[in-house]
Design a protein around this motif. Structure first.
Motif, PDB file in Angstrom:
ATOM      1  N   SER A   1      25.199  12.551  23.214  1.00 34.91           N
ATOM      2  CA  SER A   1      26.432  13.226  23.374  1.00 34.91           C
ATOM      3  C   SER A   1      26.291  14.681  22.669  1.00 34.91           C
ATOM      4  N   ARG A   2      25.954  14.985  21.691  1.00 34.85           N
ATOM      5  CA  ARG A   2      25.797  16.241  20.813  1.00 34.85           C
ATOM      6  C   ARG A   2      25.045  16.933  21.820  1.00 34.85           C
ATOM      7  N   TYR A   3      23.812  16.755  22.069  1.00 32.46           N
ATOM      8  CA  TYR A   3      22.901  17.830  22.680  1.00 32.46           C
ATOM      9  C   TYR A   3      23.437  18.318  24.251  1.00 32.46           C
TER      10      TYR A   3
ATOM     11  N   GLU B   1      14.633   7.496  16.394  1.00 27.91           N
ATOM     12  CA  GLU B   1      14.085   8.006  15.025  1.00 27.91           C
ATOM     13  C   GLU B   1      14.862   9.369  15.014  1.00 27.91           C
ATOM     14  N   PHE B   2      14.672  10.244  15.969  1.00 27.02           N
ATOM     15  CA  PHE B   2      15.407  11.442  15.897  1.00 27.02           C
ATOM     16  C   PHE B   2      17.055  11.252  15.135  1.00 27.02           C
ATOM     17  N   GLY B   3      17.660  10.238  15.954  1.00 26.23           N
ATOM     18  CA  GLY B   3      19.205   9.999  15.512  1.00 26.23           C
ATOM     19  C   GLY B   3      19.146   9.486  14.094  1.00 26.23           C
TER      20      GLY B   3
ATOM     21  N   MET C   1      17.146  10.098  11.722  1.00 28.11           N
ATOM     22  CA  MET C   1      16.503  11.137  10.765  1.00 28.11           C
ATOM     23  C   MET C   1      16.931  12.320  10.591  1.00 28.11           C
ATOM     24  N   LYS C   2      17.335  12.682  11.818  1.00 28.59           N
ATOM     25  CA  LYS C   2      17.757  14.318  12.100  1.00 28.59           C
ATOM     26  C   LYS C   2      19.032  14.298  12.660  1.00 28.59           C
ATOM     27  N   CYS C   3      19.318  13.965  13.808  1.00 27.22           N
ATOM     28  CA  CYS C   3      20.643  14.288  13.849  1.00 27.22           C
ATOM     29  C   CYS C   3      21.647  12.959  13.528  1.00 27.22           C
ATOM     30  N   VAL C   4      21.678  13.168  12.075  1.00 25.29           N
ATOM     31  CA  VAL C   4      22.339  11.930  11.531  1.00 25.29           C
ATOM     32  C   VAL C   4      23.957  12.179  11.704  1.00 25.29           C
TER      33      VAL C   4
ATOM     34  N   ASN D   1      26.937  15.575   8.642  1.00 30.33           N
ATOM     35  CA  ASN D   1      26.056  16.964   8.280  1.00 30.33           C
ATOM     36  C   ASN D   1      24.762  17.107   8.463  1.00 30.33           C
ATOM     37  N   PRO D   2      24.418  16.815   9.826  1.00 28.88           N
ATOM     38  CA  PRO D   2      22.979  16.950  10.088  1.00 28.88           C
ATOM     39  C   PRO D   2      22.444  18.621   9.989  1.00 28.88           C
ATOM     40  N   ASP D   3      21.244  18.705   9.690  1.00 30.31           N
ATOM     41  CA  ASP D   3      20.568  19.913   9.208  1.00 30.31           C
ATOM     42  C   ASP D   3      20.381  20.558  10.639  1.00 30.31           C
ATOM     43  N   CYS D   4      21.414  21.184  11.303  1.00 28.10           N
ATOM     44  CA  CYS D   4      21.353  21.689  12.740  1.00 28.10           C
ATOM     45  C   CYS D   4      20.265  22.915  12.515  1.00 28.10           C
ATOM     46  N   GLY D   5      20.349  23.613  11.411  1.00 25.89           N
ATOM     47  CA  GLY D   5      19.685  24.782  11.330  1.00 25.89           C
ATOM     48  C   GLY D   5      18.142  24.743  11.509  1.00 25.89           C
ATOM     49  N   LYS D   6      17.466  23.266  11.198  1.00 22.53           N
ATOM     50  CA  LYS D   6      16.131  23.219  11.064  1.00 22.53           C
ATOM     51  C   LYS D   6      15.683  22.296  12.312  1.00 22.53           C
ATOM     52  N   CYS D   7      16.730  22.091  13.403  1.00 22.35           N
ATOM     53  CA  CYS D   7      16.704  21.143  14.256  1.00 22.35           C
ATOM     54  C   CYS D   7      15.679  21.778  15.526  1.00 22.35           C
ATOM     55  N   PRO D   8      14.977  20.908  16.084  1.00 18.47           N
ATOM     56  CA  PRO D   8      13.884  21.740  17.136  1.00 18.47           C
ATOM     57  C   PRO D   8      14.630  21.793  18.349  1.00 18.47           C
ATOM     58  N   LEU D   9      15.734  21.024  18.553  1.00 20.62           N
ATOM     59  CA  LEU D   9      16.610  21.036  19.586  1.00 20.62           C
ATOM     60  C   LEU D   9      17.797  22.159  19.525  1.00 20.62           C
ATOM     61  N   LYS D  10      17.786  22.908  18.593  1.00 14.70           N
ATOM     62  CA  LYS D  10      19.031  23.621  18.337  1.00 14.70           C
ATOM     63  C   LYS D  10      19.296  24.588  19.487  1.00 14.70           C
ATOM     64  N   ASN D  11      18.126  25.065  20.035  1.00 11.75           N
ATOM     65  CA  ASN D  11      18.548  26.237  20.991  1.00 11.75           C
ATOM     66  C   ASN D  11      19.184  25.601  22.264  1.00 11.75           C
ATOM     67  N   GLY D  12      19.192  24.408  22.526  1.00  7.09           N
ATOM     68  CA  GLY D  12      19.901  23.857  23.653  1.00  7.09           C
ATOM     69  C   GLY D  12      20.995  22.849  23.324  1.00  7.09           C
ATOM     70  N   CYS D  13      21.173  22.753  22.141  1.00  5.28           N
ATOM     71  CA  CYS D  13      22.245  21.753  21.807  1.00  5.28           C
ATOM     72  C   CYS D  13      23.720  22.355  21.996  1.00  5.28           C
ATOM     73  N   GLU D  14      24.584  21.555  22.930  1.00  6.05           N
ATOM     74  CA  GLU D  14      25.825  22.060  23.453  1.00  6.05           C
ATOM     75  C   GLU D  14      26.740  21.864  22.432  1.00  6.05           C
ATOM     76  N   ALA D  15      26.657  20.759  21.430  1.00  8.13           N
ATOM     77  CA  ALA D  15      27.530  20.532  20.277  1.00  8.13           C
ATOM     78  C   ALA D  15      27.542  21.876  19.269  1.00  8.13           C
ATOM     79  N   LEU D  16      26.296  22.280  19.115  1.00  9.72           N
ATOM     80  CA  LEU D  16      26.142  23.082  18.111  1.00  9.72           C
ATOM     81  C   LEU D  16      26.623  24.486  18.591  1.00  9.72           C
ATOM     82  N   ALA D  17      26.342  24.758  20.012  1.00  5.53           N
ATOM     83  CA  ALA D  17      27.150  25.971  20.590  1.00  5.53           C
ATOM     84  C   ALA D  17      28.716  25.961  20.467  1.00  5.53           C
TER      85      ALA D  17
ATOM     86  N   THR E   1      31.210  21.433  18.014  1.00  5.93           N
ATOM     87  CA  THR E   1      31.693  20.093  17.963  1.00  5.93           C
ATOM     88  C   THR E   1      30.885  18.961  17.550  1.00  5.93           C
ATOM     89  N   VAL E   2      29.970  19.372  16.587  1.00  3.34           N
ATOM     90  CA  VAL E   2      29.032  18.435  15.999  1.00  3.34           C
ATOM     91  C   VAL E   2      29.476  17.110  15.402  1.00  3.34           C
ATOM     92  N   SER E   3      30.713  17.680  14.640  1.00  2.00           N
ATOM     93  CA  SER E   3      31.280  16.599  13.673  1.00  2.00           C
ATOM     94  C   SER E   3      32.203  15.492  14.670  1.00  2.00           C
TER      95      SER E   3
HETATM   96  S1  SF4 Z   1      21.279  21.116  16.718  1.00  2.00           S
HETATM   97 FE1  SF4 Z   1      22.123  19.334  18.008  1.00  2.00          FE
HETATM   98  S2  SF4 Z   1      20.834  17.651  18.192  1.00  2.00           S
HETATM   99 FE2  SF4 Z   1      20.173  19.030  16.527  1.00  2.00          FE
HETATM  100  S3  SF4 Z   1      20.720  18.080  14.929  1.00  2.00           S
HETATM  101 FE3  SF4 Z   1      22.464  19.309  15.452  1.00  2.00          FE
HETATM  102  S4  SF4 Z   1      23.830  18.083  16.650  1.00  2.00           S
HETATM  103 FE4  SF4 Z   1      21.880  17.217  16.665  1.00  2.00          FE
END
Ligand code: SF4
Length: 343
Positions: free
Chosen positions: A142-144, A182-184, A186-189, A192-208, A211-213
């Protein structure tokens, strides 16, 4: 790099070393999946190890006494999981001669197994291309992809399953499924997920879209039910009266004390009347607990009485201290045992 490849690469570098990831035995994978439903890995791990040690094969579990299975499960909650596990183990052992079914539809016919668990067993044990969509997967997808359809609606469930099926790495479905879960976890918790260090951050809709929270979206809130339990603590020559719960509820086949459920909090004189207690018997002031479950708040009172003429039913028995530990009790009753010396 696309979504699936990025997730698998991240998983291969960062996955936790967990025992059920070293086996293809469908029985052990099934055990781990049932234990991990609604349960954190850290809490479920010792239970998995105990189950595998005590019941190394489906035949061992099938042959076990139900009270032993429930006792081994004690503390994990959602006891229907243990009842269904035992029931299905007996079915596999007897009707399927111990051979675990290897296709999704047959796996799903086992009691207590839905789409999610069937997909997990089919993909992890047999490498079949079925998706798994648990809470972690809902959150990542849903986030990505910025999917706002509520995850607790039929439409939402179908949409997420379709998305997960499209993304599935058909050659390595088991690895992909493990990776996204596992990604959900450990990483996309959730918080407060650590989006800055996320390997999917460039394509993530919620981050852009910031709407992450807010994602994943749910349409309804759980309704919480308030209940009032009055347990009767009745002793007789060094023993205490215990009943096996037969009601078809979350605590079926566990043990507690004779109990009267009331619509509201009751007083000393009301409970005495309800119990039909002869004035010559005394009841001590109760020990009270507030016990919170996911859908219920239970206000429990433990009333001690010396009424040895209490009318018992066939699911009740007087047990000594030495016999007590052989039986499984809900957490609420354990809390009472922890705070009160009853022998
Ligand atoms: S950048 Fe997107 S996929 Fe990555 S942790 Fe944040 S919300 Fe999740």
């Amino acid at each position: 790099m696309n979504f699936s490849k990025t997730i698998i690469r991240w998983y291969n570098k960062n996955k936790r070393d967990l025992p059920w990831r070293h086996t293809k035995d469908p029985y052990k994978i099934w055990l781990s999946e049932i234990i991990l439903q609604q349960t954190r890995v850290q809490q479920g791990l010792p239970y998995y190890e105990t189950f595998v040690k005590k019941f190394p094969t489906v035949h061992h579990l099938a042959k076990a006494n139900e009270d032993v299975v429930m006792k081994t499960w004690q503390g994990l909650g959602y006891y229907s999981r243990a009842r269904n596990l035992h029931y299905s183990a007996k079915f596999i052992s007897k009707n399927l001669k111990g051979k675990f079914p290897n296709n999704f539809e047959e796996i799903k016919k086992l009691k207590g197994i839905g789409d999610y668990t069937a997909g997990a067993i089919a993909s992890f044990a047999f490498n079949k291309p079925y998706p798994v969509v648990d809470g972690n997967v809902f959150r990542v997808l849903s986030r990505y992809f910025g999917i706002k359809t509520p995850i607790d609606s039929a439409k939402g469930k179908n949409e997420f399953v379709e998305k997960a099926t499209l993304l599935l790495d058909k050659k390595n479905p088991g690895t992909f499924n493990q990776a996204i879960m596992e990604f959900g976890a450990m990483k996309c918790v959730p918080q407060n997920p650590d989006c800055g260090k996320c390997p999917l951050k460039n394509g993530c809709e919620a981050l852009a879209n910031d709407t992450v929270s807010a994602l994943p979206f749910k349409s309804k809130k759980n309704k919480i039910r308030t209940r009032y339990f009055n347990y009767l603590i009745i002793r007789r020559i060094g023993k205490i009266l215990i009943r096996k719960r037969t009601e078809n509820d979350i605590w079926k086949n566990l043990h507690d004390f004779p109990m009267i459920e009331t619509k509201k909090n009751v007083s000393y004189s009301q409970i005495k009347k309800m119990m039909g207690i002869n004035p010559k018997y005394i009841i001590l002031n109760p020990k009270s607990f507030k016990h919170i479950l996911s859908h219920q708040i239970i206000f429990a009172k433990f009333w001690e009485t010396n009424n040895i003429n209490y009318k018992t039913t066939k699911n009740m028995v007087y047990l000594s201290k030495n016999q007590l530990h052989k039986f499984a009790f809900p957490r609420l009753i354990e809390r009472f045992f922890d705070e009160k010396t009853i022998f």
